[in-house]
Design an enzyme around this catalytic site. Structure first.
Site, PDB file in Angstrom:
ATOM      1  N   CYS A  50       0.820  -1.210   0.000  1.00 50.82           N
ATOM      2  CA  CYS A  50       0.000   0.000   0.000  1.00 50.82           C
ATOM      3  C   CYS A  50       0.860   1.270   0.000  1.00 50.82           C
ATOM      4  O   CYS A  50       0.384   2.349  -0.315  1.00 50.82           O
ATOM      5  CB  CYS A  50      -0.962  -0.001   1.175  1.00 50.82           C
ATOM      6  SG  CYS A  50      -0.162  -0.207   2.750  1.00 50.82           S
ATOM      7  N   GLY A 189     -19.112   2.680  27.107  1.00 54.55           N
ATOM      8  CA  GLY A 189     -19.298   3.582  25.974  1.00 54.55           C
ATOM      9  C   GLY A 189     -19.208   2.765  24.698  1.00 54.55           C
ATOM     10  O   GLY A 189     -18.640   1.662  24.697  1.00 54.55           O
ATOM     11  N   ALA A 190     -19.767   3.324  23.631  1.00 54.53           N
ATOM     12  CA  ALA A 190     -19.774   2.541  22.383  1.00 54.53           C
ATOM     13  C   ALA A 190     -19.425   3.419  21.186  1.00 54.53           C
ATOM     14  O   ALA A 190     -19.888   3.185  20.073  1.00 54.53           O
ATOM     15  CB  ALA A 190     -21.134   1.879  22.202  1.00 54.53           C
ATOM     16  N   MET A 193     -13.846   5.357  19.177  1.00 54.71           N
ATOM     17  CA  MET A 193     -12.584   4.953  19.811  1.00 54.71           C
ATOM     18  C   MET A 193     -12.760   3.659  20.599  1.00 54.71           C
ATOM     19  O   MET A 193     -11.891   2.786  20.596  1.00 54.71           O
ATOM     20  CB  MET A 193     -12.078   6.059  20.743  1.00 54.71           C
ATOM     21  CG  MET A 193     -11.378   7.191  20.035  1.00 54.71           C
ATOM     22  SD  MET A 193      -9.933   6.626  19.112  1.00 54.71           S
ATOM     23  CE  MET A 193      -8.738   6.463  20.417  1.00 54.71           C
TER      24      MET A 193
END
Lengths: 446, 275
Positions: A50, A189-190, A193
């Site tokens: 890449c 948390g969702a 990050m």
């Protein structure tokens, strides 16, 4: 034959050009076959990742080789010649070898020291070898590159340490709780990050992943993505007590994990350490939590400083890595130079052997009466004498430091021993992938 | 007196230190090889002494220390080969090298007293020394745990982070070494007690046998260390202690044992002085 590399990389070309010039793995074989058919080129290897597309080839003329390789890229990838010309680089002979060795060692990578490139170089070589597009020179060149890459990996700390937040967190988790397959992970948390970090941990197949978020739908989506389970926001304390690694990344304005809350969880943990990664801004975890003995608390700045340290360590190791690369370049060039001397060495041996045979023939009437064992002994002794006579001049000739000097010595030997037409056969003791590969060619070291 | 096994142990220590710094696999293999060679030479010398004296050489303080060094090297090599971790060698090998020099430089014991001919005595000493070797391993695990803990807690992973196994692995190895060592110490002390009862019947007039009680410094310290390790096991299994606290405890416990092996054995007249 000359050695030439031509290509583009993240150092010289923007991403859109690199994308256009990239070759997918299934396309490599055909591309190599096409290149190998070009009369201006000999052996060929195509490396495409890449961050770079590079052609390694042997050619009779550097100009013709350059033209053939650049022409191939413009036609095969439909890139205007001017665009290519503005961004390509070429290296030849020893500089080409040094370039490949630096690439294989990760010294030329976007993230210095990244280990994937060595595997990609091996794959590129294997693909070319499968097409019988490599011969003695590129076989030797690439095998030496693999050695350089491995040496840099094992003898330096160039590839040590994490250089991304997720990998830094993963490395720390492994150092604190050990085998992550036996560890439980809690994601609070969702967001993006949290998802990124949870995915990295999920790849390690932890015993359990639990997701806890104020928004149940987000939690369910993330849990489904990483193979975890959802716990209601109200059960956060119970989930905290069971977790070994906690990742918090909510958008809350005030700390969610207060010291009191964490201490309550610690009471149920019987001294098991708890690793908390707080990647939220503002922070989700009260900094005072770090004061508890069994808690290891890292926020985003802490992880960044771990990364910076890794980068600094890698940077300090580049000198050592460059020394290894130089040693391998020197080794390769010495081998390449020795190939220049091979025709003279072969001719000299043939001359000596002819003299030996002639003398044995001349003495045939005298030794014919000897028993067969004695005749065989005479033959062996005369052969050994010639071997011993030739070994030192052969080594000295191969070790001469430059091409011009080698030619001078070769001419002198030809003249002194009346070698006449030099034999163009060469030894073929290089590592090679297949008998169908391109034959050994003369390489003129720089 | 042989200088070969201390020399090999010292070479191993240097190579382990070099491997810790440079992290070159070849240095690590050479270090293991040197330590292993030291063990082989040591085993040969112990075998020769056993044949010469028709009994294991376990009479004097130097003998005991030499036996401890030998067992410690064997136990460490076992841990290294089963765990694949060589970093701890940099901490243990220098210790082995120094103690082997002390053992070799110790005075030769006098004639072997008849009361030591019992097989119970051999089992007593072997079990106790094996326990001490296990506690030494546990102490090194504890010390390295604390060093790594400090780096991680201080959020500055560095030298130890890059070289040592995880805190969980160190804690687990520490726990296993403590349990194994405690079992051996218990067995060794019980066998010693049975041997004492036997010796009291056979040679009641021997002053050393008569002095074997809790007032004897060596026995007192051994019992004290037994209590300390017993507490550590209770604290780990019942009070939920682990990590840094048990790491410190195992380090302190081994310091107590070292006091028994060195100053008490060499400088204080005890009931265990058979030289």
């Amino acid at each position: 034959m000359r050695l030439l590399v031509l290509g583009v990389s993240h150092h010289t070309a923007p991403i859109d050009l690199r994308e256009r010039l990239a070759f997918a793995t299934p396309d490599l074989a055909e591309a190599v076959s096409t290149l190998a058919r070009d009369p201006a080129l000999g052996e060929v290897v195509l490396l495409s990742t890449c961050n770079r597309t590079e052609l390694y080839a042997t050619c009779h003329s550097l100009e013709d080789g350059h033209e053939a390789m650049a022409g191939f890229l413009t036609s095969a990838r439909a890139v205007p010649a001017d665009d290519l010309r503005a961004h390509i680089y070429t290296r030849s002979e020893g500089d080409a070898a040094r370039h490949l060795f630096r690439v294989a060692a990760g010294l030329d990578s976007l993230v210095v020291g990244e280990p994937q490139i060595l595997g990609q170089v091996k794959q590129a070589y294997a693909s070319a070898a499968d097409q019988h597009a490599t011969g003695a020179l590129l076989n030797r060149l690439f095998h030496t590159a693999f050695t350089a890459g491995k040496r840099v990996r094992s003898e330096t700390e160039l590839a040590e340490g994490a250089v991304s937040v997720s990998y830094a967190a993963l490395g720390l988790a492994r150092k604190i709780v050990g085998d992550l397959r036996h560890a439980s992970m809690l994601v609070v948390g969702a967001g993006e990050m949290a998802e990124l970090t949870a995915r990295h941990f999920a790849a390690q197949q932890p015993k359990r992943i639990t997701v806890c978020s104020r928004t149940a739908t987000h939690a369910e989506a993330l849990a489904a993505d990483v193979g975890g389970t959802v716990v209601p926001w109200g059960d956060l304390d119970a989930a905290l007590a069971q977790a070994d690694v906690v990742v918090t990344a909510t958008g809350a304005r005030t700390p969610i994990l207060t010291r009191k809350r964490v201490q309550a969880a610690l009471r149920h943990r019987r001294g098991r350490p708890l690793f908390i990664i707080d990647i939220a801004l503002p922070r989700d975890v009260d900094p005072l939590v770090a004061g508890d003995d069994d808690v290891f608390l890292y926020n985003i700045d802490d992880l960044q400083s771990v990364i910076n340290e890794s980068l600094a360590r890698r940077s300090s190791e580049t000198t050592h890595a460059e020394t290894i690369v130089n040693q391998e370049v020197e080794r390769f060039m010495a081998w390449a130079r020795s190939r220049t001397a091979m025709p003279t060495v072969v001719a000299l041996r043939q001359r000596f052997e002819a003299i030996r045979r002639a003398e044995l023939d001349r003495l045939q009437p005298k030794i014919a009466g000897l028993p067969p064992e004695a005749r065989a002994r005479v033959d062996e002794i005369t052969r050994l004498i010639i071997e011993k006579l030739l070994i030192t001049p052969t080594e000295q000739l191969k070790a001469l430091p430059d091409e011009a000097l080698q030619h001078s010595y070769a001419d002198a030997l030809s003249h002194l021993f009346a070698l006449g037409d030099r034999n163009d056969d060469e030894d073929d003791d290089e590592p090679g992938p297949s008998p169908g590969g391109k034959g050994p060619r003369e390489f003129v070291g720089s | 007196m042989s200088v070969l096994e201390p020399a090999l142990y010292a070479l191993g220590a240097v190579l382990y230190a070099a491997h810790f710094i440079r992290r070159q696999p070849a240095l690590g293999r050479a270090a293991t090889g040197a330590l292993g060679a030291g063990v082989v030479v040591h085993t040969f010398l112990l075998g020769m002494a056993t044949v010469r004296e028709s009994a294991l050489p376990l009479v004097g303080a130097g003998d005991a220390l030499g036996g401890f060094v030998w067992l410690l090297a064997i136990v460490y090599l076992y841990v290294e080969l089963t765990s694949g971790e060589r970093a701890m060698g940099a901490f243990i090998a220098p210790f082995i090298a120094v103690l082997s020099v002390v053992a070799v430089a110790s005075a030769e014991p006098g004639p072997r007293p008849a009361i030591l001919d019992s097989p119970l005595f051999v089992f007593h000493v072997t079990f106790v020394l094996f326990a001490y070797a296990s506690f030494a391993i546990a102490a090194v695990m504890g010390v390295t745990y604390v060093l790594l803990f400090r780096e991680l807690k201080g959020r500055q992973p560095g030298v130890f982070y890059a070289r040592l196994p995880s805190l969980a692995a160190l804690d687990q190895m520490n726990g296993r070494a403590i349990v194994g060592g405690f079992a051996c110490l218990t067995a060794g002390m019980l066998i010693g007690l049975v041997w004492l009862l036997q010796a009291n019947r056979l040679v009641p007039i021997d002053p050393r046998v008569g002095a074997m009680s809790m007032t004897d410094p060596k026995i007192l310290i051994a019992v004290g260390s037994w209590l300390l390790y017993a507490f550590q096991i209770v604290a780990r299994t019942m009070l939920g202690w682990s990590g840094k606290r048990t790491a410190w405890l195992s380090a302190v416990g081994f310091v107590v044992i070292l006091v028994n092996l060195l100053p008490v054995a060499y400088l204080v007249p005890t009931s265990h002085a058979f030289e």
